[in-house]
Design a protein around this motif. Structure first.
Motif, PDB file in Angstrom:
ATOM      1  N   TYR A 101       0.778  -1.245   0.000  1.00  0.00           N
ATOM      2  CA  TYR A 101       0.000   0.000   0.000  1.00  0.00           C
ATOM      3  C   TYR A 101       0.809   1.294   0.000  1.00  0.00           C
ATOM      4  CZ  TYR A 101      -3.910  -3.100   0.338  1.00  0.00           C
ATOM      5  OH  TYR A 101      -4.826  -4.080   0.051  1.00  0.00           O
ATOM      6  N   ASN A 106       6.952   9.660  -1.810  1.00  0.00           N
ATOM      7  CA  ASN A 106       8.307  10.059  -1.385  1.00  0.00           C
ATOM      8  C   ASN A 106       8.323  10.983  -0.168  1.00  0.00           C
ATOM      9  OD1 ASN A 106       9.120   8.531  -3.518  1.00  0.00           O
ATOM     10  ND2 ASN A 106      10.146  10.161  -4.646  1.00  0.00           N
ATOM     11  N   ARG A 125      17.505   6.688  -0.361  1.00  0.00           N
ATOM     12  CA  ARG A 125      16.107   7.015  -0.046  1.00  0.00           C
ATOM     13  C   ARG A 125      15.539   5.881   0.797  1.00  0.00           C
ATOM     14  NH1 ARG A 125      14.059  10.814  -3.636  1.00  0.00           N
ATOM     15  NH2 ARG A 125      15.309  11.059  -5.515  1.00  0.00           N
ATOM     16  N   PRO A 184       2.144   9.242   5.243  1.00  0.00           N
ATOM     17  CA  PRO A 184       0.702   9.527   5.332  1.00  0.00           C
ATOM     18  C   PRO A 184      -0.150   8.275   5.434  1.00  0.00           C
ATOM     19  CG  PRO A 184       1.711  10.701   3.488  1.00  0.00           C
ATOM     20  CD  PRO A 184       2.727   9.737   3.999  1.00  0.00           C
ATOM     21  N   VAL A 185       0.354   7.163   4.904  1.00  0.00           N
ATOM     22  CA  VAL A 185      -0.440   5.929   4.931  1.00  0.00           C
ATOM     23  C   VAL A 185      -0.112   5.108   6.174  1.00  0.00           C
ATOM     24  CG1 VAL A 185      -0.912   3.773   3.697  1.00  0.00           C
ATOM     25  CG2 VAL A 185      -0.610   5.889   2.419  1.00  0.00           C
TER      26      VAL A 185
ATOM     27  N   GLU B  80      -6.186  13.206  10.549  1.00  0.00           N
ATOM     28  CA  GLU B  80      -5.466  12.474   9.504  1.00  0.00           C
ATOM     29  C   GLU B  80      -6.377  12.192   8.306  1.00  0.00           C
ATOM     30  OE1 GLU B  80      -2.185  11.886   9.251  1.00  0.00           O
ATOM     31  OE2 GLU B  80      -2.747  11.104   7.275  1.00  0.00           O
ATOM     32  N   ARG B  86      -0.456  14.311   8.095  1.00  0.00           N
ATOM     33  CA  ARG B  86       0.963  14.003   7.888  1.00  0.00           C
ATOM     34  C   ARG B  86       1.467  14.545   6.545  1.00  0.00           C
ATOM     35  NH1 ARG B  86       2.680   8.092  10.078  1.00  0.00           N
ATOM     36  NH2 ARG B  86       2.229   8.430  12.259  1.00  0.00           N
ATOM     37  N   THR B  87       0.654  14.438   5.533  1.00  0.00           N
ATOM     38  CA  THR B  87       1.075  14.975   4.228  1.00  0.00           C
ATOM     39  C   THR B  87       1.234  16.484   4.335  1.00  0.00           C
ATOM     40  OG1 THR B  87      -0.391  13.293   3.330  1.00  0.00           O
ATOM     41  CG2 THR B  87       0.629  14.759   1.755  1.00  0.00           C
ATOM     42  N   TYR B  90       4.537  17.100   6.338  1.00  0.00           N
ATOM     43  CA  TYR B  90       5.820  16.610   5.841  1.00  0.00           C
ATOM     44  C   TYR B  90       5.979  16.643   4.325  1.00  0.00           C
ATOM     45  CZ  TYR B  90       5.894  14.950  10.639  1.00  0.00           C
ATOM     46  OH  TYR B  90       5.841  14.888  12.006  1.00  0.00           O
ATOM     47  N   ASN B  91       4.928  16.945   3.586  1.00  0.00           N
ATOM     48  CA  ASN B  91       5.071  16.986   2.130  1.00  0.00           C
ATOM     49  C   ASN B  91       4.018  17.934   1.543  1.00  0.00           C
ATOM     50  OD1 ASN B  91       5.664  16.501  -0.536  1.00  0.00           O
ATOM     51  ND2 ASN B  91       5.664  14.264  -0.351  1.00  0.00           N
ATOM     52  N   ILE B  94       3.002  17.869  -2.233  1.00  0.00           N
ATOM     53  CA  ILE B  94       2.035  16.838  -2.636  1.00  0.00           C
ATOM     54  C   ILE B  94       0.648  17.170  -2.075  1.00  0.00           C
ATOM     55  CG2 ILE B  94       1.323  14.452  -2.113  1.00  0.00           C
ATOM     56  CD1 ILE B  94       3.320  14.022  -4.091  1.00  0.00           C
ATOM     57  N   ARG B 167       3.836  13.992 -11.162  1.00  0.00           N
ATOM     58  CA  ARG B 167       4.455  12.701 -11.505  1.00  0.00           C
ATOM     59  C   ARG B 167       5.254  12.805 -12.804  1.00  0.00           C
ATOM     60  NH1 ARG B 167       4.428   8.746  -7.713  1.00  0.00           N
ATOM     61  NH2 ARG B 167       2.648   9.019  -6.359  1.00  0.00           N
ATOM     62  N   GLU B 171      11.314  14.600 -11.229  1.00  0.00           N
ATOM     63  CA  GLU B 171      12.137  13.467 -11.642  1.00  0.00           C
ATOM     64  C   GLU B 171      12.134  12.352 -10.588  1.00  0.00           C
ATOM     65  OE1 GLU B 171      16.580  12.801 -13.450  1.00  0.00           O
ATOM     66  OE2 GLU B 171      16.102  14.691 -12.465  1.00  0.00           O
ATOM     67  N   ASP B 172      12.166  12.762  -9.322  1.00  0.00           N
ATOM     68  CA  ASP B 172      12.213  11.768  -8.239  1.00  0.00           C
ATOM     69  C   ASP B 172      10.923  10.957  -8.191  1.00  0.00           C
ATOM     70  OD1 ASP B 172      14.646  12.763  -7.626  1.00  0.00           O
ATOM     71  OD2 ASP B 172      13.948  14.046  -5.984  1.00  0.00           O
ATOM     72  N   LEU B 173       9.807  11.654  -8.316  1.00  0.00           N
ATOM     73  CA  LEU B 173       8.519  10.958  -8.285  1.00  0.00           C
ATOM     74  C   LEU B 173       8.365  10.052  -9.500  1.00  0.00           C
ATOM     75  CD1 LEU B 173       5.891  13.603  -7.124  1.00  0.00           C
ATOM     76  CD2 LEU B 173       6.517  11.500  -5.952  1.00  0.00           C
ATOM     77  N   ASP B 175      10.574   8.397 -11.156  1.00  0.00           N
ATOM     78  CA  ASP B 175      11.294   7.125 -11.066  1.00  0.00           C
ATOM     79  C   ASP B 175      10.516   6.119 -10.209  1.00  0.00           C
ATOM     80  OD1 ASP B 175      13.376   5.388 -11.599  1.00  0.00           O
ATOM     81  OD2 ASP B 175      14.433   5.903  -9.760  1.00  0.00           O
ATOM     82  N   PHE B 176       9.708   6.620  -9.320  1.00  0.00           N
ATOM     83  CA  PHE B 176       8.936   5.725  -8.454  1.00  0.00           C
ATOM     84  C   PHE B 176       7.517   5.489  -8.982  1.00  0.00           C
ATOM     85  CE2 PHE B 176      12.486   6.435  -5.795  1.00  0.00           C
ATOM     86  CZ  PHE B 176      12.504   5.420  -4.865  1.00  0.00           C
ATOM     87  N   HIS B 249      -5.708   1.719  -0.061  1.00  0.00           N
ATOM     88  CA  HIS B 249      -4.996   2.147   1.150  1.00  0.00           C
ATOM     89  C   HIS B 249      -5.924   2.836   2.138  1.00  0.00           C
ATOM     90  CE1 HIS B 249      -4.316   5.895  -1.321  1.00  0.00           C
ATOM     91  NE2 HIS B 249      -4.722   6.427  -0.193  1.00  0.00           N
ATOM     92  N   LYS B 253      -5.185   1.591   5.749  1.00  0.00           N
ATOM     93  CA  LYS B 253      -4.693   2.574   6.716  1.00  0.00           C
ATOM     94  C   LYS B 253      -5.199   2.275   8.132  1.00  0.00           C
ATOM     95  CE  LYS B 253      -3.969   7.572   6.733  1.00  0.00           C
ATOM     96  NZ  LYS B 253      -4.015   8.783   5.943  1.00  0.00           N
TER      97      LYS B 253
END
Lengths: 534, 314
Positions: A101, A106, A125, A184-185, B80, B86-87, B90-91, B94, B167, B171-173, B175-176, B249, B253
């Motif tokens: 999940y 990132n 990472r 977050p998950v 949450e 959390r997003t 910390y991000n 996004i 996405r 570039e980092d996103l 690749d994933f 998820h 979660k």
């Protein structure tokens, strides 16, 4: 410089996938970077350095195609076992959830001190190695991976290079789980890293020497990971009693094997070898507080570490069960683990579901007991005796992973004058690892220490500098309080020896109990000295 | 598109999609729930421990009653789930798009409930709910349904487009991101985009949607105009696909938080957990490293010493 390394590159035949250089790293204020010493030619010939130019595992290169194929087969067998109930009931649910999940946002990346301090190298990472795990699991064990391959992300080739690099990569993460705290998950890349280490250990017999051969195996063989036998332990205690007498002017008889005592205190045995003043300070405090306590001289009973915590469920269980059996033999009321983060988490929390039935003896960490000693008034403290700047390191295992945040702070506030104790940035739950976590502090083979001190401990070095930024003048003595044995090991090797904090800034490190004894009213001489070698 | 095909999509296919979604999701959730109780792997702070914090902070914590602060747990969950805390922390990059997308989902879920409520109300009262309604509650329900539905579609579309842009450009996103990651986003963009177009072009006050819901509820599905039929097709595909994708998820979660990070249930000797773990100790483990006894039970393994300790006199 950032070395772009895509996930698929892991299988490439490059000599070194991400050739890390000192100039790649995020600078530490006041520290002049030294180029990395290249690995010795005979090492390079024998061992695999193809991940980043460093080796934590000393993996010998496969000599034939048959050996390469055998590695791949074994890896796949182990990977399958991670996802089966009978082989991995211990962590199957978290492993499967974290594998299935992750939404690939990132978010975890910036939480990782290794990734950030390395100059944000892709391979470090926190989700790089877990993404490889996902891709390989998908490719070989899921219908969608088998059918759709690269479309669903199952696009990493599995060869011996992938396996060796992945194995090395699992020892570039301290399992501090700071990444999991930001997800977050709820995905836990730290856990997946441990699961990978487990796969390598439990199926391929691959583990870092420091945690396995000279760790749990030596622990199970001699009674302590230090190699200290029961007889040697008793000699050490006598030495500590002499030391206490010299320091405080009176002899304390340290109770050994006292049947039915209220408290069995178990230290990280590294304390006896490297920092005997710490068990000495415990003895002074518990004696002065009138606590009914004892140490055990039983094999496994005087050593609190459990290096299985970081890489192997069976080794973990063997050590935990033997420790509790030693306590049971003495008939103590409870076990208290000394100043050691992972030992506390291992025995108090994780082993809670290992020590079943009559092994369920109450167990706790020492920090709440120390707080109780301070608040009970059993000992009189003079905060004025600790009149120097103090900062506190939060061991990940005790703080983020057990939630023990306030006892140590309450103690410090009670034994230091106002203004002396200062928090470091990100203190508390979101603190950074010392760099010695997950076994790094005891992993000293080949050129791994160079990587550890330069990369893993770098963020801690910055935190300490920031905490003391108003008093870096070496004329002002400063104390970095790390109530954890492995964290002290990292402080010694990285902060003091590598970054030179003691020589440059007059910062010393030590535990919490040493500060407590230093503040005791009826101790005539200072217990802490900036002249002595700690 | 023929009328028959349209009806097949709006009717039988939609029933099938809902059934697949419900059964597959339930099966997934039950499978996760049935997995063995793992070793403790807490991550603090644990919300239900409240302001008092971890039980481990108190000396002899086992002598104290276990505290469980439901209000604190619900508050943390609400932050949450509703705000993606959390997003946000910390991000933020996004979150700027992820939050609108999730808010879009929440609103659309609310919209489905409002449409169904409206459908039931229409059947029960005989009134027609629309902008032309003369009854206050009908007018209010209509207005709320329009705001929630259109708002949800617009936010969802904005969020998905933003995430797709990230996405592609980060570039980092990238690749994933596997092709299926992009497929998921394209599907959601189509779902929100076509929904928005259908609302604007065919059903601005959701009168048709309400009628369609009533027809589904009364097991007499009706055909829909072209864009709404396309939307029904996309929604059905989405429902069928969801339980098999990582988009589940939202259900996983729950287990991440309650069964792993916040699983602070202590083992009590002789208690249920104790008995469960004792049962696991009879499992045979087949790991084959040299220090293990492959095929031995966990109990045998845990009580075997592969290092054969040296006997030394004290």
């Amino acid at each position: 410089m950032k070395h772009k390394v895509r996930l698929k590159d892991i299988a490439k035949p490059a000599e070194v996938l991400c050739p890390l250089a000192a100039t790649d790293l995020d600078p530490v204020p006041g520290y002049e970077e030294q180029p990395f010493k290249p690995a010795k030619p005979d090492w390079q010939e024998k061992y695999d350095f193809s991940l980043d130019g460093f080796s934590a595992l000393g993996l010998t290169k496969p000599a034939s195609k048959e050996e390469e194929d055998a590695l791949v087969d074994k890896f796949l067998r182990g990977l399958e076992k991670l996802f089966t109930r009978e082989n991995n009931w211990t962590f199957m649910q978290p492993t499967l959830l974290s594998t299935d999940y992750c939404v690939r946002c990132n978010t975890c990346n910036e939480a990782c001190p290794v990734y950030v301090e390395s100059g944000r190298q892709d391979i470090y990472r926190p989700n790089y190695r877990s993404e490889l795990l996902r891709k390989l699991y998908q490719r070989y064990f899921t219908p969608e991976g088998r059918l759709l391959g690269g479309f669903v992300g199952a696009d990493v080739e599995l060869n011996w290079r992938t396996i060796y690099r992945l194995a090395e990569l699992t020892y570039r993460c301290t399992i501090c789980r700071r990444c999991a705290a930001t997800c977050p998950v709820g995905v836990d890349n730290g856990l997946l890293n441990r699961e990978l280490r487990k796969l390598f250990s439990q199926e391929l017999g691959i583990a870092a020497d420091g945690v396995h051969k000279s760790g749990t195996m030596r622990h199970l063989q001699t009674g302590s990971s230090t190699g200290m036998t029961p007889a040697a332990f008793l000699d050490t205690i006598e030495f500590i009693e002499d030391d206490i007498e010299e320091r405080i002017g009176r002899r304390i008889k340290i109770p050994i094997d006292k049947k039915g005592a209220d408290v069995l205190l178990i230290h990280n045995a590294g304390e006896f070898v490297s920092w005997p003043e710490n068990p000495a300070a415990f003895a002074i405090l518990l004696d002065a507080a009138g606590i009914d306590w004892t140490l055990s001289s039983e094999s496994m009973g005087y050593e609190g570490v459990n290096y299985g915590t970081w890489y192997d469920d069976f080794q973990f269980a063997r050590v935990a069960v033997a420790q509790v059996q030693a306590a049971k033999k003495l008939g103590v009321q409870r076990i208290v683990v000394g100043e050691c983060g992972h030992a506390t988490k291992a025995l108090v929390e994780i082993a809670d579901r290992v020590c079943v039935g009559d092994l369920a003896i109450p167990r706790e960490g020492c920090l709440p007991l120390l707080e109780k000693i301070v608040t009970s008034g059993a000992i009189k403290f003079d905060p004025g005796k600790n009149n120097f700047p103090v900062t506190l390191h939060d061991p990940c295992n005790m703080v983020r992973l057990m939630g023990i945040v306030s006892p140590q702070r309450n103690v410090l506030k009670a034994i230091t004058p106002p203004g002396c104790f200062r928090e470091m940035p990100n203190a508390g739950i979101m603190n950074y690892c010392c760099g010695g976590g997950s076994g790094f502090a005891v992993m000293n083979t080949l050129n791994f220490p160079q990587w550890r001190d330069n990369v893993a401990s770098r963020m801690k070095a910055k935190q300490v500098l920031e905490a003391f930024k108003d008093c870096l003048d070496p004329a002002i003595p400063k104390y970095y309080c790390a109530p954890c044995s492995n964290c002290k090991g990292a402080a010694r090797d990285a902060l003091m020896n590598h970054y030179g904090f003691r020589d440059k800034y007059n910062i010393i490190y030590g535990g919490l109990v040493e500060l407590m004894v230093n503040a005791m009213v009826d101790i005539p001489k200072p217990f802490i000295s900036w002249e002595d070698e700690f | 598109m023929s009328a028959t095909l349209g009806w097949l999509i709006a009717g039988p296919f939609m029933y099938l999609a809902v059934a697949v979604f419900a059964i597959a999701t339930l099966k997934k959730v039950l499978t996760i729930a049935a997995m063995p109780r793992h070793l403790r792997w807490d991550l603090y702070p644990i919300a239900h421990e409240g302001p008092e914090g971890s039980a481990f902070q108190k000396a002899e914590f086992w002598k104290r009653p276990r505290h469980y602060n439901l209000a604190c747990e619900l508050a943390e969950m609400a932050e949450e789930i509703l705000l993606l805390k959390r997003t946000f922390l910390y991000n933020r990059k996004i979150w700027n798009f992820s939050y609108p997308m999730h808010a879009g989902f929440y609103l659309i879920t609310g919209w489905i409930v409002l449409v169904a409520l409206g459908a039931v109300a229409e059947v029960a009262s005989g009134l027609k709910i629309s902008t032309a309604s003369t009854v206050f509650w009908a007018q209010a329900l209509n207005a709320v349904t329009v705001v929630v539905g259109a708002g949800g579609l617009a936010l969802g579309l904005f969020g998905c487009l933003g995430l797709l842009w990230m996405r592609y450009t980060d570039e980092d996103l990238r690749d994933f991101s596997s092709p299926v990651t992009f497929l998921n986003l394209y599907l959601l963009i189509a779902l929100f985009g076509v929904g928005l177009a259908a609302w604007l072009a065919e059903d601005p006050s959701f009168v048709l949607a309400r009628g369609y819901a009533a027809s589904l509820l009364t097991l007499g599905p009706v055909a829909l105009p072209p864009l709404m039929t396309l939307e029904a097709l996309l929604f059905g595909i989405f429902l069928i696909y969801l339980p098999f994708s990582r988009m589940l998820h939202f259900a996983a979660k729950y287990f991440f938080y309650h069964n792993i990070m916040w699983d602070d249930e202590p083992l009590v000797s002789g208690g249920g957990l104790d008995k469960t773990i004792v049962g696991y100790l009879h499992y045979k483990a087949e790991w084959s490293a040299p220090h293990l006894k492959s095929g031995g039970s966990w109990l045998e393994q845990a009580t075997t010493n592969p290092a054969k300790p040296k006997e030394e006199g004290k």
